[in-house]
Design a protein around this motif. Structure first.
Motif, PDB file in Angstrom:
ATOM      1  N   VAL A   2     -70.940   4.929 -32.012  1.00 38.33           N
ATOM      2  CA  VAL A   2     -70.950   3.634 -31.319  1.00 38.33           C
ATOM      3  C   VAL A   2     -72.397   3.167 -31.163  1.00 38.33           C
ATOM      4  O   VAL A   2     -73.135   3.675 -30.319  1.00 38.33           O
ATOM      5  N   GLY A   3     -72.798   2.226 -31.984  1.00 40.03           N
ATOM      6  CA  GLY A   3     -74.171   1.709 -31.933  1.00 40.03           C
ATOM      7  C   GLY A   3     -74.229   0.489 -31.028  1.00 40.03           C
ATOM      8  O   GLY A   3     -73.402  -0.422 -31.135  1.00 40.03           O
ATOM      9  N   ILE A   4     -75.197   0.501 -30.133  1.00 41.36           N
ATOM     10  CA  ILE A   4     -75.308  -0.595 -29.161  1.00 41.36           C
ATOM     11  C   ILE A   4     -76.742  -1.122 -29.159  1.00 41.36           C
ATOM     12  O   ILE A   4     -77.701  -0.357 -29.031  1.00 41.36           O
TER      13      ILE A   4
ATOM     14  N   PHE B 173     -78.443   8.869 -29.097  1.00 41.09           N
ATOM     15  CA  PHE B 173     -79.607   8.747 -29.985  1.00 41.09           C
ATOM     16  C   PHE B 173     -80.250   7.410 -29.673  1.00 41.09           C
ATOM     17  O   PHE B 173     -79.628   6.367 -29.868  1.00 41.09           O
ATOM     18  N   LEU B 174     -81.485   7.459 -29.172  1.00 40.77           N
ATOM     19  CA  LEU B 174     -82.142   6.215 -28.766  1.00 40.77           C
ATOM     20  C   LEU B 174     -83.461   6.050 -29.514  1.00 40.77           C
ATOM     21  O   LEU B 174     -84.195   7.021 -29.699  1.00 40.77           O
ATOM     22  N   ALA B 175     -83.720   4.839 -29.952  1.00 39.25           N
ATOM     23  CA  ALA B 175     -84.983   4.573 -30.669  1.00 39.25           C
ATOM     24  C   ALA B 175     -85.723   3.408 -30.024  1.00 39.25           C
ATOM     25  O   ALA B 175     -85.112   2.481 -29.499  1.00 39.25           O
TER      26      ALA B 175
ATOM     27  N   PHE C  97     -79.477   2.119 -29.158  1.00 39.61           N
ATOM     28  CA  PHE C  97     -78.993   3.497 -29.071  1.00 39.61           C
ATOM     29  C   PHE C  97     -77.595   3.628 -29.648  1.00 39.61           C
ATOM     30  O   PHE C  97     -76.887   2.632 -29.847  1.00 39.61           O
ATOM     31  N   THR C  98     -77.244   4.879 -29.928  1.00 38.48           N
ATOM     32  CA  THR C  98     -75.926   5.179 -30.477  1.00 38.48           C
ATOM     33  C   THR C  98     -75.333   6.346 -29.716  1.00 38.48           C
ATOM     34  O   THR C  98     -76.026   7.321 -29.430  1.00 38.48           O
ATOM     35  N   LEU C  99     -74.052   6.216 -29.403  1.00 36.28           N
ATOM     36  CA  LEU C  99     -73.337   7.304 -28.739  1.00 36.28           C
ATOM     37  C   LEU C  99     -72.358   7.906 -29.714  1.00 36.28           C
ATOM     38  O   LEU C  99     -71.702   7.179 -30.473  1.00 36.28           O
TER      39      LEU C  99
END
Ligand code: BTN
Length: 277
Positions: free
Chosen positions: A153-155, A49-51, A75-77
């Protein structure tokens, strides 16, 4: 704007198992929130999920994560791996090590991991700080009927940011700024390539981790540990950081004893007379 089509083309060409399904948001509250909602609805391992921008981007310990739109990677995986709760901090570190390695390929600067979740660029002039923060990781778990439970996992990676809010300006940097410090006018890699590299680095380490090779990434971390040998304070304890154990805990030498710290936030202790950064 992030070129989703070209990113997916490369991702598929490389056969990466992380990154799909891929959801792109021009603006959302928090990609971690999007991932949690999708996890409850059964989204699979590897979903991304990318913003371009977030209205409620969150960091550790209730902090907010700042980013101007279309400059950075947010983004979050979603991972469906069997990691017992007590190993979650080790997983956060594993992600940090993977992100460090991907970013190191895009800059001439030296990059380190600062326990428990930061990628930092150390400065030779730093006294009171370990370095400027380039990226952060926020892992959360989402329980659902779907087994195994999801790890979100938010990066956040500062890629092209030129300016930061005043409160963090002293402690933050971006890949572009690091290159400009070295008199290179631009960053050679795109955000799409960078994300792909992060996913690949993560996939490799995750596979080894799941095969029971926990120590591998800890050894790698040892070579890039921003705190190693530094005098620090964490959770009110003062000691010298002597490494990270296989559970991802920070080892702190306090007098004659070595204590393992599971979580907390670390500050350097600057000896009196030593100038602050
Ligand atoms: C930290 O260093 O405190 C962790 C920061 C994590 C920020 C990222 S940005 C993408 C994802 N969505 C969020 O709301 N937070 C993470």
């Amino acid at each position: 704007v992030f070129d989703v089509a070209s990113f997916l083309r490369e991702l598929r060409a490389e056969g990466c198992t992380l990154g799909e399904p891929f959801e792109y948001y021009s603006l959302t509250d928090s990609t971690n929130e999007r991932a949690k909602i999708a996890a409850r609805a059964g989204a699979p391992h590897g979903a991304c999920f990318l913003a371009e921008a977030q209205t409620a981007g969150r960091g550790r310990q209730g902090k907010t994560w700042h980013s101007d739109r279309e400059e950075n990677l947010l983004f979050t995986l979603l991972l469906r791996v069997n990691v017992p709760p007590e190993q979650l901090s080790a997983l956060t570190l594993l992600v940090g090590v993977a992100v460090r390695s991907a970013l190191a390929s895009a800059t001439h600067a030296t990059l380190c991991v600062k326990w428990p979740n930061d990628v930092v660029a150390p400065r030779s002039t730093d006294g009171a700080h370990v370095g400027r923060k380039l990226a952060g990781v926020l892992c959360e778990t989402e329980m659902s009927q779907h087994a195994p439970p999801a790890i979100v996992v938010g990066i956040g990676i500062n890629v092209l940011a030129r300016e930061f809010p005043e409160e963090i300006a002293e402690h933050a940097t971006s890949l572009l700024k690091l290159e400009q410090d070295r008199l290179r006018p631009r960053l050679e890699v795109t955000r799409e390539v960078l994300l792909l590299r992060v996913l690949r680095e993560l996939e490799v380490r995750l596979t080894r981790y799941e095969q029971g090779e926990q120590a591998g990434f800890i050894a790698e971390l040892g070579k890039h540990d921003a705190l190693l040998g530094r005098r620090v304070t964490v959770n009110g304890r003062v000691g010298v950081a002597t490494g990270i154990d296989t559970h991802g805990q920070l080892l702190l030498r306090v007098g004659e004893r070595v204590e393992a710290v599971r979580s907390g936030s670390v500050e350097l202790v600057v000896a009196s007379g030593e100038p602050p950064a």
